[in-house]
Write an enzyme that holds these catalytic residues in place. Sequence first.
Site, PDB file in Angstrom:
ATOM      1  N   LYS A  36       0.802  -1.220   0.000  1.00  0.00           N
ATOM      2  CA  LYS A  36       0.000   0.000   0.000  1.00  0.00           C
ATOM      3  C   LYS A  36       0.836   1.273   0.000  1.00  0.00           C
ATOM      4  CE  LYS A  36      -0.741   0.291   5.022  1.00  0.00           C
ATOM      5  NZ  LYS A  36      -1.758   0.387   6.087  1.00  0.00           N
ATOM      6  N   ARG A 131      -7.406   1.380  16.984  1.00  0.00           N
ATOM      7  CA  ARG A 131      -7.786   1.686  15.613  1.00  0.00           C
ATOM      8  C   ARG A 131      -9.011   0.818  15.318  1.00  0.00           C
ATOM      9  NH1 ARG A 131      -3.816   1.248  10.398  1.00  0.00           N
ATOM     10  NH2 ARG A 131      -4.774  -0.819  10.308  1.00  0.00           N
TER      11      ARG A 131
END
Length: 358
Positions: A36, A131
């Site tokens: 990514k 998260r």
Amino acid sequence: MARPSLTIDTAAIEHNARVITRLCAAHGMTVVGVTKATCGHPEVARAMLRGGVAAIGESRLENIRRLRAAGIRAPMVLLRLPTLSQAEAVVSAAALSLDSELTVLAALSEVAVRRHRVHEVILMVELGDLREGILPDDLIPFTAAALKLPGIRVIGLGTNLACLGGVAPDRENMARLAALARAVETTFDLRLRWVSGANSSALELIAAGGMPAAVNHARMGESILLGRETVHRRPWPGTRQDAFLLEAEVIELKEKPSAPRGTRGEDAFGHRPEFADRGTVRRALLNLGREDADLEGLTPQDPRLTVVGGTSDYLVVEADGAPLHVGDRLGFTPNYSALLAAMTSAYVAKRTRIGAHS
């Protein structure tokens, strides 16, 4: 004036992937190579696959499509939680996703059934980094509901650490993950294929033999791309740190005061930077700015150069002692945030250097 450029050494990435996958394999772990930070660059993915990763992990559907269009047929894992509005696209692009919301799973289920597919999921559990993730006390009822959804196959349990809160994987939280996986398997008479608890922050724990045997799945990005573990950002033994070189051109070179003069307020980005007054210095202005990279994440390859700061369009370095000229191209090693920004910037040319495979 040539654009800034980022050169990618695929041999270095392949080498790093081989080091990391061998370490993980020795401890019973399969590795997903995370591309990514390079926006799903196909040559980066190919280098990771040559180095031994079993699948490619991506956070953006656009990048998965880019990889597929380039002919890469390896399994793809969608790392970012799917959005409700993209359920159709998620089922089309990725066979496996990480999930933590029943509403989204229901949407994925509806699409999968309509398309006569089975969409595999790893349920993400919250273990302290705050998260994504299901709270541990909610995991059993959540799993019960997920298992009832047609077209959805729960194949694993995972967690994310060291990204938002900086909470590092340790024996305690990894043992908690393993225990939660056992609870899911026992409660539902289910065999989980993957217990995914490791990323590049877990290398020291893995190497020390502290990772529970049940944790068998790792998502590795920075350690392969930059050759660093991500708790202390130290180079990992045996890996290379030269896979990426960011270059920009000197467009001005002058003797200037080292500290600003006049009444000062905030800079263009709302900060109040501090400057030591060291008299007159030799300063170079480069055609690289915050629109291109995280300037604080750049390390000059020439140790005689010092990054002073920058604006949206310019990078300023002190060049005392370095024999520079206008038109010279200077090289910088990017950290993770600088690499991510440079790969995303449309103003930075990307070049691939394919060296001898390790």
